[in-house]
Motif scaffolding. Structure first.
Motif, mmCIF file in Angstrom:
data_model
loop_
_atom_site.group_PDB
_atom_site.id
_atom_site.type_symbol
_atom_site.label_atom_id
_atom_site.label_comp_id
_atom_site.label_asym_id
_atom_site.label_seq_id
_atom_site.Cartn_x
_atom_site.Cartn_y
_atom_site.Cartn_z
ATOM 1 N N HIS A 226 0.839 -1.200 0.000
ATOM 2 C CA HIS A 226 0.000 0.000 0.000
ATOM 3 C C HIS A 226 0.874 1.250 0.000
ATOM 4 C CE1 HIS A 226 -3.801 2.118 0.621
ATOM 5 N NE2 HIS A 226 -3.151 2.905 1.464
ATOM 6 N N ASP A 227 0.626 2.165 -0.927
ATOM 7 C CA ASP A 227 1.478 3.347 -1.075
ATOM 8 C C ASP A 227 1.075 4.520 -0.189
ATOM 9 O OD1 ASP A 227 3.150 2.168 -2.948
ATOM 10 O OD2 ASP A 227 1.854 2.724 -4.626
ATOM 11 N N GLY A 228 -0.218 4.671 0.076
ATOM 12 C CA GLY A 228 -0.684 5.833 0.826
ATOM 13 C C GLY A 228 -0.706 5.616 2.321
ATOM 14 N N ALA A 229 -1.434 6.504 3.013
ATOM 15 C CA ALA A 229 -1.577 6.407 4.457
ATOM 16 C C ALA A 229 -2.221 5.077 4.835
ATOM 17 C CB ALA A 229 -2.427 7.571 4.974
ATOM 18 N N ALA A 230 -1.738 4.485 5.926
ATOM 19 C CA ALA A 230 -2.265 3.199 6.369
ATOM 20 C C ALA A 230 -1.811 2.948 7.796
ATOM 21 C CB ALA A 230 -1.786 2.068 5.455
ATOM 22 N N ALA A 231 -2.535 2.057 8.488
ATOM 23 C CA ALA A 231 -2.175 1.691 9.862
ATOM 24 C C ALA A 231 -2.097 0.182 9.979
ATOM 25 C CB ALA A 231 -3.186 2.257 10.855
ATOM 26 N N PHE A 232 -1.158 -0.270 10.798
ATOM 27 C CA PHE A 232 -0.983 -1.695 11.070
ATOM 28 C C PHE A 232 -0.905 -1.861 12.583
ATOM 29 C CE2 PHE A 232 1.033 -5.741 11.585
ATOM 30 C CZ PHE A 232 0.686 -6.492 10.474
ATOM 31 N N VAL A 233 -1.771 -2.705 13.147
ATOM 32 C CA VAL A 233 -1.821 -2.918 14.599
ATOM 33 C C VAL A 233 -1.607 -4.399 14.875
ATOM 34 C CG1 VAL A 233 -3.159 -2.580 16.714
ATOM 35 C CG2 VAL A 233 -3.520 -1.051 14.748
#
Length: 361
Positions: free
Chosen positions: A247-254
């Motif tokens: 994924h190139d744009g803003a993203a979150a991983f928890v």
């Protein structure tokens, strides 16, 4: 092997750090005898004794305590330090533990130990390793009581845990500390996502992971959020890491540190990392940080360690600080020294003074 000479290379050498290579059994003559234990360390030891050349690779030679060194050194250079008993009494300040057995958490004769290690250990400096990597920064976020969220619904859980023993009570106190930080973490992640950043949040417990993911998803405003922990299949965890990486744009991983803090490739292009609960050992810290500053990284990363003032967080930070200082003293490990400096508040004097005043109020 060539011409009868076996050469062996161990990757992740620290996984063979256990000194328990043998187990007792009662012989037919009634005497206590020993046999090879059915574990990785025992099998590695047998192979080591057959080899002509031995090489071990690891980023975390001391994952927890100085005593971790003996088994690994013995694999690459058998009998170099003598027996484990010799090693822990000479270099780990071994003494009787009030809980039974030996306390091997200390260190002793450090200059002598460092000199001996130079004969068998080659350290690739952080400067050499990071020569082609973007910058990495660390920050301690010490949340005062006014910045914390009041925990809800913990009173009965605390009473129940107290009846189950000290371990259960401390575990519940950790979860309470985590709950106090969730809103701050979610808001911080939301602001970073609004700025177009990729953010990763690691915590120590599945329950906290799920609660954080739920809050962060609300703050994400349609930005993708991936979440997983040890209860998910390996296939699922590998899949979400790849999706996040692609994924190139803003993203979150928890996720949890146990599930994603080691042997994972794909999290390196992250702008902000937040540790919701501190790992217990230097090895976990080093391995987890390595997910975000490694080959293939293209952007600087800021790593935040969060501690809630007046909670069990502080006890964990103190334990980790002492262990990190031992690693730095024995291995001259700059990364461990810098993390220790961050946790000690050396890089944020105003925050540490404010926290002390809060504790005294």
């Amino acid at each position: 092997a060539r011409g009868g000479a076996l050469s062996i290379v161990w990757d992740e050498l620290h996984k063979g750090k256990s000194w328990k290579r043998k187990k007792k059994y009662l012989g037919r003559d009634g005497r206590t005898k020993y046999m090879a234990a059915d574990n990785r360390a025992s099998a590695a030891c047998e192979i080591s004794r057959m080899a002509h050349r031995r090489l071990g690779l690891t980023a975390t030679l001391i994952r927890d305590r100085v005593s971790d060194l003996w088994a690994q050194a013995d694999l690459v250079s058998p009998n170099f330090f003598g027996s484990n008993w010799d090693f822990i009494h000479r270099y780990c300040d071994a003494r009787k533990s009030p809980f039974g057995g030996l306390d091997t958490s200390g260190r002793s004769n450090v200059p002598e130990l460092k000199e001996k290690l130079r004969r068998i250990v080659h350290v690739v400096s952080r400067e050499e390793m990071a020569r082609n990597l973007p910058p990495k920064r660390r920050q301690l976020v010490y949340l005062s009581k006014s910045d914390q969220t009041r925990p809800a619904g913990f009173a009965e859980d605390m009473r129940r845990a107290a009846r189950q023993g000290r371990q259960a009570l401390f575990e519940m106190k950790l979860l309470e500390a985590a709950s106090r930080k969730r809103n701050w973490i979610a808001e911080t992640v939301g602001d970073a996502l609004d700025a177009g950043q990729k953010v990763c949040v690691l915590t120590g417990r599945r329950k906290d992971c799920e609660a954080l993911a739920k809050l962060i998803t609300k703050k994400a405003r349609g930005v993708p959020v991936w979440t997983g922990h040890g209860g998910d299949s390996t296939q699922y965890r590998d899949g979400i890491v790849k999706e996040y990486a692609d994924h190139d744009g803003a993203a979150a991983f928890v996720g949890t540190t146990d599930a994603f803090g080691e042997a994972i490739d794909g999290l390196q292009n992250t702008d902000l990392v937040i540790f919701g609960l501190l790992p217990w050992t230097p090895g976990q810290i080093t391995q987890a940080e390595g997910r975000f500053s490694r080959h293939g990284s293209t952007r600087p990363v800021l790593i935040m360690y969060t501690v809630a003032s007046g909670t069990a967080d502080e006890a964990v930070a103190d334990v980790l600080l002492n262990k990190l200082q031992s690693v730095e003293a024995v291995l001259d490990d700059k990364d461990s020294g810098e993390v220790a400096s961050v946790l000690a508040g050396d890089q944020d004097e105003d925050a540490i003074i404010a926290s002390i005043l809060n504790l005294c109020s």
